[in-house]
Write a protein that holds these residues in place. Structure first.
Motif, short mmCIF file in Angstrom:
data_model
loop_
_atom_site.label_atom_id
_atom_site.label_comp_id
_atom_site.label_asym_id
_atom_site.label_seq_id
_atom_site.Cartn_x
_atom_site.Cartn_y
_atom_site.Cartn_z
N VAL A 164 -6.51 -28.82 18.47
CA VAL A 164 -6.12 -27.20 18.11
C VAL A 164 -4.89 -26.58 18.43
CG1 VAL A 164 -6.97 -24.91 19.05
CG2 VAL A 164 -8.76 -26.71 18.55
N TYR A 165 -4.21 -27.14 19.73
CA TYR A 165 -2.89 -26.68 20.35
C TYR A 165 -1.91 -27.23 19.02
CZ TYR A 165 -4.32 -25.04 24.92
OH TYR A 165 -4.81 -24.55 26.02
N LEU A 174 -2.17 -27.72 16.00
CA LEU A 174 -2.23 -26.75 14.82
C LEU A 174 -1.72 -25.40 15.03
CD1 LEU A 174 -5.89 -27.85 13.37
CD2 LEU A 174 -3.57 -28.10 12.33
N LEU A 175 -1.87 -24.91 16.29
CA LEU A 175 -1.66 -23.47 16.52
C LEU A 175 -0.06 -23.75 16.82
CD1 LEU A 175 -4.07 -22.03 18.93
CD2 LEU A 175 -3.27 -21.19 16.73
N VAL A 176 0.43 -24.65 17.59
CA VAL A 176 1.99 -24.48 17.77
C VAL A 176 2.67 -24.72 16.31
CG1 VAL A 176 4.02 -25.93 18.66
CG2 VAL A 176 1.77 -25.30 20.11
N ALA A 187 1.47 -23.51 13.44
CA ALA A 187 1.32 -22.36 12.89
C ALA A 187 2.36 -21.48 13.60
CB ALA A 187 0.09 -21.61 12.99
N LEU A 188 2.69 -21.45 14.61
CA LEU A 188 3.52 -20.41 15.44
C LEU A 188 4.92 -20.55 14.88
CD1 LEU A 188 2.86 -19.98 19.39
CD2 LEU A 188 2.59 -18.32 17.43
N PHE A 240 5.29 -18.96 11.50
CA PHE A 240 5.28 -17.67 11.62
C PHE A 240 6.36 -16.71 12.36
CE2 PHE A 240 1.05 -16.01 9.90
CZ PHE A 240 0.55 -17.28 9.54
N LEU A 241 6.82 -17.71 13.21
CA LEU A 241 7.89 -17.00 14.16
C LEU A 241 9.24 -17.38 13.70
CD1 LEU A 241 6.51 -16.81 17.54
CD2 LEU A 241 6.17 -15.26 16.05
N PRO A 279 10.68 -17.20 10.70
CA PRO A 279 11.38 -16.29 9.75
C PRO A 279 12.41 -15.23 10.94
CG PRO A 279 9.60 -16.37 8.96
CD PRO A 279 9.37 -17.49 10.21
N PHE A 280 11.55 -14.93 12.23
CA PHE A 280 12.13 -13.97 12.99
C PHE A 280 13.40 -14.54 13.53
CE2 PHE A 280 7.91 -12.27 13.45
CZ PHE A 280 7.98 -11.23 13.02
#
Lengths: 273, 347
Positions: free
Chosen positions: A9-10, A12-14, A16-17, A20-21, A23-24
């Motif tokens: 889970v971690y 996958l989440l990292v 995704a982060l 998602f982040l 581009p910033f």
């Protein structure tokens, strides 16, 4: 290979982060690079010579603060008016009854499915005829009638408030307007906050309406930013675009981060319950 | 007096003027029993509904009627006396290959982005619903792109996918692959899809709310019965979530057919230029804007928008019909009405 479930889970989440982040990060990266570094090959993943010059240039090459003030004016005026007007209508739908209420409410719900663009062209032509283009009057008018989504939000909230509040006030001789203003509205600050933030960021981010209704002097940051930064040959200046975009996006993100406690949950559930 | 201030928004209502002050005077009528109370409440309702109703009539219904009229004329904004042309615009819309191909591209765009963003949102929602550390932080950060204003998002993606200075080609370069012109055909369409998916935080949040409404006992019971995680997900989570997913399909389609992001990604440095949109991103709305801005064909653009509206209504109706039986409501049929209303009105 079997991962323990939690670390999968971690991971996958990292992942995704990063997506998602990222581009910033790139936006900030570009804003800090100097123009020659922008063309460097291979691409510089970090600015080797970071500077804030682009921010200064972005503020001065166009009248950035002037356009920001236009955006701020429209967004603030609209947010305040639409929140009050939506609470006003929401109270009626939640607590009062009258012949035709169901019909009016179903019309209200169905307007949420109406493509906004359908009314855009005639609205532009009508406002042009009334000499309301290049003024902020349209946003005042839109604000005064409330927005269906926000009306719905307030209605849901007011519907859940105990009947006793109202009954006690009626016994004391309070009229409905006073009940709304003195009793219900002060209790609804979570919805008021949500409504203010949503309506502010809609208007701050809106491109089409200001592009249509406002000329170059009155337009908003959203419009000007999209084509304002070019050199004398008309080629876009990536660094300034990035710096301008950072200054345009960061206030919205900051506002969101400040108030996000409960907002994420609130924004999600309010629509579905 | 505060009562005076608050009547201000209702003031434009001619009928609202007198009824807006039930105030202390209402005591005088208190003896007339429940009927007058009902009447007073009805009047009060009209006062509260008046601003929206008047606004709807003036700013939605009237422009819609005007749009209908425009679509039957050859209005171009230049000549003063535009002429009634009947259904000519509609005939042209339906036979114009440009219009039809932009409509088809919009269909492809919807078919790609709507399922992908719902699936991505659901996956993320399941992940951030796990009992892990800092899940609130994960939720917030993943939601963040969804609140970036469209112009800001488009500019950011323009920078990332820039041919020379962009990160996308930087990555390819590091892998010794030649970079491409992402913002042109045939790649532009995938930049658009990626940009749209960047906002999947929206669907994540809505699915998350749905997930939290599923009673924990259901999953526990399934585990006791020997179901694995996948079975539990497909047999319990998805059916229980189906109203929420259904809601997302409808709102997702309605939002996606109206997307004008391609306009923002490929906006010329010249004000309001829409000439440079790559063909694969030339969606229906872009065509509308081109007809409107570049060609000044108000009548034709209005006809296009009415066609779009009819298509939206048809799709919504179709999705409703097709989803009968597939959408599972955890309420009994007698109570189904309010539940369905909630689903429609949810956004």
């Amino acid at each position: 290979m079997v991962f323990p479930r939690r670390s999968a889970v971690y991971m996958l989440l990292v992942g995704a982060l990063v997506l998602f982040l990222g581009p910033f990060g790139w936006l900030l990266n570009t804003a800090l690079k100097n123009p020659s570094e922008l063309r460097a090959l291979p691409v510089h993943w970090w600015p080797h010579d970071p500077s804030l010059n682009n921010f200064y240039d972005a503020l001065t090459q166009i009248d950035y603060l002037g356009y920001a003030r236009n955006s701020l004016t429209i967004a603030t005026v609209y947010a305040l008016l639409v929140t009050l007007a939506s609470a006003w209508a929401g109270y009626g739908f939640a607590r009062l009854d009258a012949p035709g209420k169901r019909l009016i409410f179903s019309v209200l719900l169905s307007t949420m499915m109406l493509p906004q663009v359908l009314t855009l062209i005639p609205t532009y032509l009508l406002f042009a005829k009334m000499h309301l283009t290049n003024t902020y009057v349209p946003w005042v008018l839109w604000g005064l009638c409330g927005a269906p989504y926000l009306i719905f939000l307030f209605r849901q909230f007011f519907s859940n408030m105990p009947k006793e509040l109202e009954e006690a006030a009626i016994v004391d001789g309070c009229g409905q307007i006073r009940i709304f203003w003195r009793i219900f509205l002060p209790q609804s600050w979570p919805v008021i906050a949500t409504s203010l933030i949503l309506s502010f960021s809609w208007t701050w981010g809106d491109y089409i309406a200001p592009a249509l209704l406002l000329d170059d002097a009155h337009t908003t940051l959203a419009v000007k930013l999209a084509y304002g930064y070019v050199n004398e040959h008309g080629a876009p200046l990536g660094n300034l675009v990035a710096a301008g975009a950072v200054m345009y996006v960061v206030p919205v993100l900051a506002l969101f981060l400040i108030v996000q406690r409960g907002f994420v949950a609130g924004a999600a559930t309010s629509g579905l319950k | 007096m505060s009562t005076e201030q608050i009547t201000a928004p209702g003031a434009p209502s001619p009928s609202g003027g007198t009824a807006a002050r039930p105030g202390p005077r209402t005591r005088a009528h208190a003896g007339r029993g429940p009927r007058s109370l009902t009447t007073r409440r009805a009047w009060a309702f009209y006062v509260f509904a008046a601003p929206w109703v008047l606004g709807f009539l003036a700013l939605t219904a009237f422009p819609l009627g005007y749009a209908l009229w425009l679509s039957l004329t050859n209005a171009d904004g230049l000549s003063q006396n535009s002429r009634f042309v009947g259904l000519e615009n509609y005939r042209e819309v339906l036979t114009d290959p440009e219009t039809m191909s932009s409509l088809a591209r919009t269909g492809v765009f919807v078919a790609i982005t709507v399922p992908l963003s719902i699936a991505a949102g659901l996956l993320l929602a399941v992940l951030v619903n796990q009992p892990i550390r800092a899940r609130g932080l994960f939720r917030t950060l993943l939601y963040l792109p969804a609140i970036v204003p469209p112009v800001g998002a488009a500019l950011t993606f323009k920078l990332i996918f820039d041919r020379d200075s962009g990160a996308a080609n930087g990555v390819l370069d590091a892998l010794h692959v030649n970079g491409v012109s992402w913002l042109m055909d045939p790649y532009a369409r995938w930049v658009l899809v990626t940009l749209t998916l960047w906002g999947a935080g929206n669907t994540m949040i809505i699915s998350l709310a749905g997930l939290q409404d599923i009673p924990k006992e259901l999953h526990e019971a399934a585990r006791v019965d020997g179901a694995n995680a996948w079975q539990s997900f497909t047999k319990i989570t998805v059916p229980m979530l189906s109203p929420v997913l259904f809601f997302q399909v409808i709102t997702g389609i309605i939002a996606a057919v109206q997307s004008f992001l391609p306009l923002l990604i490929s906006l010329d440095p010249t004000p309001r230029g829409v000439t440079s949109v790559p063909e694969s991103n030339y969606l229906f709305m872009i065509n509308v804007f081109a007809q409107y801005f570049a060609n000044g064909r108000y009548g034709y653009a209005s006809a296009m928008l009415w066609l779009l509206f009819l298509i939206i209504v048809a799709i919504t109706f179709l999705v409703f019909r097709l989803s009968k039986g597939a959408v599972f409501y955890s309420v009994d049929p007698e109570a189904a009405k309010p539940s369905r209303q909630r689903t429609i009105g949810g956004k």
